[in-house]
Design an enzyme around this catalytic site. Sequence first.
Site, short mmCIF file in Angstrom:
data_model
loop_
_atom_site.label_atom_id
_atom_site.label_comp_id
_atom_site.label_asym_id
_atom_site.label_seq_id
_atom_site.Cartn_x
_atom_site.Cartn_y
_atom_site.Cartn_z
N GLU A 135 33.03 86.25 29.07
CA GLU A 135 33.41 85.02 29.11
C GLU A 135 32.34 84.05 30.21
O GLU A 135 32.48 82.89 29.92
CB GLU A 135 35.11 84.74 29.67
CG GLU A 135 35.89 85.74 28.98
CD GLU A 135 35.39 85.36 27.15
OE1 GLU A 135 35.08 83.49 27.10
OE2 GLU A 135 35.70 85.60 25.73
N HIS B 171 27.32 83.69 21.22
CA HIS B 171 27.86 85.47 20.64
C HIS B 171 26.61 86.09 19.98
O HIS B 171 25.83 84.90 19.77
CB HIS B 171 28.48 84.90 19.71
CG HIS B 171 30.46 84.60 20.62
ND1 HIS B 171 31.35 84.60 19.31
CD2 HIS B 171 31.00 85.16 21.12
CE1 HIS B 171 32.03 84.34 19.88
NE2 HIS B 171 31.85 84.50 21.59
N CYS B 172 26.28 87.08 20.55
CA CYS B 172 25.02 87.31 20.13
C CYS B 172 24.76 89.21 18.95
O CYS B 172 26.07 89.36 19.14
CB CYS B 172 24.27 88.27 21.40
SG CYS B 172 23.00 88.92 21.13
N CYS C 133 19.70 87.38 25.73
CA CYS C 133 20.76 86.78 26.55
C CYS C 133 20.17 87.24 28.31
O CYS C 133 20.86 86.20 29.08
CB CYS C 133 21.82 87.63 26.06
SG CYS C 133 22.26 87.32 24.77
ZN ZN Z 1 33.18 84.99 23.06
ZN ZN Z 2 22.56 89.17 23.54
#
Ligand code: ZN
Ligand code: ZN
Length: 186
Positions: free
Chosen positions: A134, A143-144, A171
């Site tokens: 979060e 999102h990944c 990320c």
């Molecule tokens: Zn999420």
């Molecule tokens: Zn990621």
Amino acid sequence: MKEPSIIILVVGYLEENLLRDIQLQLGTVFDPLYVTISGNISAPKKAYNLQRRQYRTLEFMKALRKHTVDKNSKHLGITNLDLYTEGAEFDFGLALQDKNLCIVSTHRLRPEYYWQPSNPQLLLKRAVKEAVHELGHCFGLEHCYNPRCAMHFSSGVIDTDRKRERFCEECQKRIRTKITIQHQKT
Ligand SMILES: [Zn+2]
Ligand SMILES: [Zn+2]
């Protein structure tokens, strides 16, 4: 002196040990940002849905917003109460990116919820993963697709257990820039 950059607010009750451990681990993941605990607020009464026996996440967000003390900091609410938004069975958490605000519920992260024995270490791991997720949204991450990355969406604890408390390389690269900017603000 470093100013707080991630501020944790407990809504309702949460074990002191769990809270301290979450604080510590978030401090490592979001280093060099400083993580502080800003105390407890009570659960908003009108958030409760008697039929569902759950609390509306968005009402929690409104309540948390009144307690956001610093516009340059991210605020993370943590609650043990069961949260939901319309159209979803439950929420592990939610983030309002534009408000620098997010919340995580530990209710369905507890093994006891699934009739399993209590396991504080597992609960801590799950809570940290969802908090990192979060807060990642608060820093602008989406999102990944990588199931091991903290930014992977969890539809249940199986997904949460599969992912790590950390961001994947991609990320991590994205969030580093944001953290540096945040660090310079405070
Ligand atoms: Zn999420
Ligand atoms: Zn990621």
